[in-house]
Design a protein around this motif. Structure first.
Motif, PDB file in Angstrom:
ATOM      1  N   ARG A  39       0.821  -1.206   0.000  1.00 39.24           N
ATOM      2  CA  ARG A  39       0.000   0.000   0.000  1.00 39.24           C
ATOM      3  C   ARG A  39       0.861   1.264   0.000  1.00 39.24           C
ATOM      4  O   ARG A  39       0.581   2.212  -0.740  1.00 39.24           O
ATOM      5  CB  ARG A  39      -0.933  -0.015   1.233  1.00 39.24           C
ATOM      6  CG  ARG A  39      -1.981   1.106   1.229  1.00 39.24           C
ATOM      7  CD  ARG A  39      -2.929   1.009   0.037  1.00 39.24           C
ATOM      8  NE  ARG A  39      -3.639  -0.257  -0.005  1.00 39.24           N
ATOM      9  CZ  ARG A  39      -4.757  -0.515   0.681  1.00 39.24           C
ATOM     10  NH1 ARG A  39      -5.268   0.406   1.453  1.00 39.24           N
ATOM     11  NH2 ARG A  39      -5.361  -1.680   0.576  1.00 39.24           N
ATOM     12  N   LYS A  75       2.713   1.617  -3.378  1.00 38.71           N
ATOM     13  CA  LYS A  75       1.819   2.078  -4.439  1.00 38.71           C
ATOM     14  C   LYS A  75       1.741   3.605  -4.435  1.00 38.71           C
ATOM     15  O   LYS A  75       1.741   4.247  -5.496  1.00 38.71           O
ATOM     16  CB  LYS A  75       0.432   1.468  -4.244  1.00 38.71           C
ATOM     17  CG  LYS A  75      -0.558   1.823  -5.357  1.00 38.71           C
ATOM     18  CD  LYS A  75      -1.916   1.197  -5.115  1.00 38.71           C
ATOM     19  CE  LYS A  75      -1.876  -0.311  -5.315  1.00 38.71           C
ATOM     20  NZ  LYS A  75      -3.242  -0.906  -5.270  1.00 38.71           N
ATOM     21  N   ILE A  76       1.704   4.180  -3.253  1.00 37.33           N
ATOM     22  CA  ILE A  76       1.682   5.647  -3.131  1.00 37.33           C
ATOM     23  C   ILE A  76       2.995   6.235  -3.639  1.00 37.33           C
ATOM     24  O   ILE A  76       3.010   7.216  -4.400  1.00 37.33           O
ATOM     25  CB  ILE A  76       1.455   6.068  -1.663  1.00 37.33           C
ATOM     26  CG1 ILE A  76       0.143   5.489  -1.129  1.00 37.33           C
ATOM     27  CG2 ILE A  76       1.461   7.591  -1.540  1.00 37.33           C
ATOM     28  CD1 ILE A  76      -1.090   5.918  -1.869  1.00 37.33           C
ATOM     29  N   TYR A 120      -6.737   6.622  -3.266  1.00 34.16           N
ATOM     30  CA  TYR A 120      -6.037   5.719  -2.358  1.00 34.16           C
ATOM     31  C   TYR A 120      -6.179   6.157  -0.900  1.00 34.16           C
ATOM     32  O   TYR A 120      -6.108   5.331   0.005  1.00 34.16           O
ATOM     33  CB  TYR A 120      -4.543   5.669  -2.717  1.00 34.16           C
ATOM     34  CG  TYR A 120      -4.234   5.055  -4.057  1.00 34.16           C
ATOM     35  CD1 TYR A 120      -5.077   4.109  -4.634  1.00 34.16           C
ATOM     36  CD2 TYR A 120      -3.080   5.419  -4.768  1.00 34.16           C
ATOM     37  CE1 TYR A 120      -4.787   3.547  -5.877  1.00 34.16           C
ATOM     38  CE2 TYR A 120      -2.782   4.860  -6.001  1.00 34.16           C
ATOM     39  CZ  TYR A 120      -3.652   3.929  -6.551  1.00 34.16           C
ATOM     40  OH  TYR A 120      -3.364   3.377  -7.770  1.00 34.16           O
ATOM     41  N   LYS A 140      -8.725   4.445   1.208  1.00 35.37           N
ATOM     42  CA  LYS A 140      -8.442   3.082   1.635  1.00 35.37           C
ATOM     43  C   LYS A 140      -7.392   3.016   2.743  1.00 35.37           C
ATOM     44  O   LYS A 140      -7.068   1.927   3.233  1.00 35.37           O
ATOM     45  CB  LYS A 140      -7.955   2.255   0.439  1.00 35.37           C
ATOM     46  CG  LYS A 140      -8.990   2.133  -0.680  1.00 35.37           C
ATOM     47  CD  LYS A 140      -8.444   1.285  -1.823  1.00 35.37           C
ATOM     48  CE  LYS A 140      -9.471   1.149  -2.943  1.00 35.37           C
ATOM     49  NZ  LYS A 140      -8.966   0.319  -4.064  1.00 35.37           N
TER      50      LYS A 140
END
Length: 586
Positions: A488, A491-492, A515, A518
């Motif tokens: 996660r 991904k950022i 994002y 989430k």
């Protein structure tokens, strides 16, 4: 002709008074229109015709092509202008400088300013006594304007009268009767005069005066004007000596453009002068070849026609000029700097608010993409090249091995010092310039983004320690949970990297905002995931405690990274307000 040393000093004093008046007037106009003018220069030059118009307008307003070209060099050095945009502005600045010649020719020679000069100085002085800064600058402008014409009046009175000295005229004629060689000699003299005086306007004024008094004929004065167009490029080239290769290219482009123009003008030198003579006879009824009093206006007309036609002819070849300059001044690969030393926060970048803000942005971006990127990716036990490879993050995480990194040491050696320099630079920038609201907001956004980065890096150390610990634990459940956290955050980071390389970062910022929604799912205590793992006997209580703390910190890291990207690439007041309210401890 009796002309002694004291007369020479008087002449130099008159010239100094003229230059001083020009400087005071120009500086006052820069103060009055400076910020708006620089904002226009930095934002409306993407189209080459707009770039020319911008260069003309700024130079016509501030009465200094040197000041305009120095701004162009500074803005190119800071990355606010591309080389093609800079060339367009310089072309316009060359046209703008002709306004000074017209002002002197019409007002200085046609009208007598001596009666108005002192009352204007008095009026300007009264304005400077006002507390309002704008009134003060208008006062200095009026004083400068008056002093300029007082100096011009003294110049007219202090130059030696050669009309009654046949021997002096004969000596001058010896240099003007050598055919085209004389043109080249006076061209070199004009360039040298501008170089010595560091002002094409002052050199032009002296040339106009020499022709007005009958020292030199129309053609030799025109040759001096051509030389001044070469001499005026020296200032920008000197400034570029301490700048980067981009600024050097802009200065070289100025030189090439003017030299090409002078070469073209020399090819049609006498036909173009005859065209000006024809125009003067049909509009003014006098010929500059016959009447010395007609030469100043004829020279101004020639100067304007030269720059306008030169720009019109070469505007279509801007890319070609840029290519030549890039070949002459190749890109200099800068050695990899130490991360703990600022690269963009230079003395030159403090010249204007726009270059200062750009330096703050570039330094903050470098901090994020170098030390910050390393601290976060290595903290997640992933190498930069793997993250940027485009491979699926699931595969990147599964195939990675523990990366040993001391994030606390990295922070103290490569982030803390640069962050301190950024704060100091921002403080000096805001103290030296009266920034408008938009500029203050830009500085504030950058500083908040940097503060968020510092907090994010500090949160990475305990998360990194537990990732390394549980990667070697052999427990598939806890490894899966930490891999989920890693994916996660990575991904950022990948999306932020793409935003930095994109021409449309807003598209990536919008994806990051999705994002954000989430991020709360990472908290295993809120989602109830930790209870499932404990009840199923998949993890121990010690693992659960670490996972609860780390998953909460991971959610904060995700939100902080999105905030950083948004602040740097697409700031919003509501976001800033929310971040200011958080005041989360770091």
């Amino acid at each position: 002709m009796d002309y002694g040393f004291s007369d020479l000093l008087t002449l130099l004093g008159a010239l100094g008074l003229f230059l001083y008046g020009m400087r005071v007037m120009s500086d006052a106009l820069v103060e009055l229109a400076g910020d708006r003018m620089r904002n226009v220069l930095a934002t409306t030059t993407s189209n080459r015709f707009l770039a020319v118009l911008t260069g003309f307008s700024i130079t016509a307003i501030i009465q200094s092509s040197s000041a305009t070209t120095l701004m162009v060099v500074s803005f190119t050095n800071a990355g606010l202008l591309t080389l093609v945009e800079a060339i367009g502005v310089i072309m316009g600045a060359n046209i703008g400088t002709t306004v000074t010649a017209w002002l002197i020719s019409i007002v200085g020679f046609k009208l007598s300013m001596s009666a108005l000069a002192l009352p204007l100085v008095g009026l300007g002085f009264i304005c400077t006594l006002r507390e309002d800064r704008q009134w003060q600058q208008w006062g200095y402008f009026i004083i400068g304007f008056a002093v300029l014409f007082i100096g011009l009046q003294f110049l007219k009175e202090s130059v030696p009268d050669v009309s009654g000295s046949p021997e002096a005229l004969a000596a001058l004629a010896a240099y003007t009767d050598m055919g085209f060689l004389s043109v080249l000699i006076f061209l070199a003299l004009g360039a040298l005069l501008t170089l010595v005086m560091q002002s094409s306007s002052a050199a032009m004024a002296l040339t106009l005066l020499m022709s007005w008094e009958g020292w030199i004929p129309f053609d030799m004065a025109a040759a001096m004007v051509l030389g001044q167009n070469i001499g005026t490029t020296v200032t920008a080239n000197l400034a570029a000596l301490v700048a980067n290769y981009q600024a050097t290219r802009a200065a070289r482009a100025h030189l090439i453009f003017n030299v090409l123009g002078v070469i073209l003008a020399l090819l049609v030198f006498y036909p173009s002068l005859n065209a000006v003579d024809w125009f003067m006879q049909h509009t003014q009824g006098v010929s500059p070849w016959v009447e010395a009093s007609a030469v100043p206006v004829a020279l101004s007309l020639y100067h304007t026609a030269f720059n306008v036609i030169n720009t019109a002819l070469l505007l279509g070849f801007v890319e070609k000029i840029a290519a030549i300059v890039c070949w002459l001044v190749p890109e200099v690969p800068e050695p990899e700097p130490e991360i703990d030393q600022p690269v963009y926060l230079t003395k030159a970048s403090m010249a204007y608010p726009q270059t200062g803000i750009k330096a703050l942005f570039d330094e903050s971006l470098r901090l994020l993409q170098n030390a910050g990127y390393k601290a976060i990716t290595h903290g997640l036990s992933v190498h930069r090249q793997d993250l940027n490879s485009g491979a699926r993050l699931r595969d990147v995480v599964r195939n990675s091995e523990a990366v040993p990194v001391n994030i606390d040491e990295l922070y103290h050696t490569r982030i803390k010092s640069v962050y301190g320099e950024i704060l100091d630079f921002a403080t000096r920038l805001q103290s030296e310039f009266a920034l408008d609201e938009e500029s203050v907001e830009a500085v504030r956004n950058i500083l908040i983004a940097d503060r968020q980065l510092v907090r994010t890096v500090k949160r990475m150390q305990p998360l990194h320690d537990n990732i390394v610990l549980f990667m070697s634990s052999g427990n598939a459940a806890i490894m899966s949970e930490y891999n989920r956290i890693r994916r996660r955050i990575l991904k950022i980071m990948r999306e932020i990297h793409r935003a930095s390389e994109s021409e449309n970062p807003l598209r990536h910022i919008r994806k990051l905002e999705k994002y954000r929604k989430k991020a709360s799912e990472l908290d295993v205590l809120v989602s109830g995931r930790v209870n499932e793992l404990l009840l199923g006997g998949e993890i121990t209580q010690v693992m659960a405690t670490s996972l609860i703390n780390d998953s909460e910190q991971a959610g904060k890291i995700v939100n902080s990274l999105i905030d950083i990207a948004t602040l740097l690439y697409y700031p919003k007041d509501r976001l800033v307000a929310r971040l200011e309210e958080q005041r989360a401890p770091g």
